[in-house]
Design an enzyme around this catalytic site. Structure first.
Site: not given
Ligand code: IMP
Ligand code: MG
Length: 179
Positions: A41, A100, A102
């Site tokens: 990403g 997101d 975290g």
């Molecule tokens: P976390 O561990 O929940 O913070 O996940 C973060 C990861 O979730 C990011 O690196 C993205 O790959 C994915 N992600 C979270 N929100 C989105 C979004 O709105 N669009 C696309 N990917 C997302």
């Molecule tokens: Mg990602």
């Protein structure tokens, strides 16, 4: 049907990337900086950022996948590809597409910190603070956004839409509702 509505157009993204790069250049003046790009990403963001930082830059790449369903990461993270070179004694800036919950980042930062870099910081293009469940210190944020699912500029939905030059809100509607 999948529909995408522009949230942050390309010019605004690039203008903000330039500001972040200027801030980073100032903060790390006199240092060499290692950027760790989290695949896939943050590839687009990392290259735009790296080009605008006026310091000696090294790049490394890491790929992680979190166990869990499609919409919630569980916090248990598997390293799919580790960085190639040691970060011990280096100034390290982790570059992410979005924070997101975290969970992914708090795992990752803890792991990288244990490898004894000279410094460790995090730069994310997007932040959804309302979704946070773990405490993650973010030093550089491009844009804080509301709780919407976004794609483009590296972010995907089922591997699609990464190459869109803007950030868009994805909405999915039912096909068979009429005609
Ligand atoms: P976390 O561990 O929940 O913070 O996940 C973060 C990861 O979730 C990011 O690196 C993205 O790959 C994915 N992600 C979270 N929100 C989105 C979004 O709105 N669009 C696309 N990917 C997302
Ligand atoms: Mg990602």
């Amino acid at each position: 049907m999948e529909n995408i509505k522009v949230m942050i157009p390309e010019e605004r993204l690039l203008a903000r990337v330039r500001e972040l790069a200027e801030q980073i250049t100032e903060d790390y003046a006199g240092c060499e900086l290692k950027l760790i790009c989290i695949l896939k990403g943050s590839v687009f963001f990392t290259t735009e950022l790296a080009k605008r930082i006026n310091l000696p830059i090294k790049l490394d790449f890491m790929s992680v996948s979190s166990y869990g369903d499609d919409t919630e990461s569980s916090g248990r993270v598997r390293i799919v590809k580790d960085i190639d070179e040691s970060i011990r004694g280096h100034h390290v800036l982790v570059v992410e597409d979005i924070v997101d919950s975290g969970r992914t980042l708090s795992f990752l930062l803890e792991l990288l910190q244990s490898r004894q870099p000279a410094s460790l910081a995090l730069c994310t293009l997007l932040d959804k603070p309302s979704r946070r469940v773990t405490d993650v210190q973010v030093q550089y944020t491009g844009f804080e956004i509301p709780d919407e699912f976004v794609v483009g500029f590296g972010l995907d939905y089922a591997q699609k839409y990464r190459a869109l030059p803007y950030i868009g809100i994805l909405s999915i509607t039912d096909d068979d509702v009429e005609g």
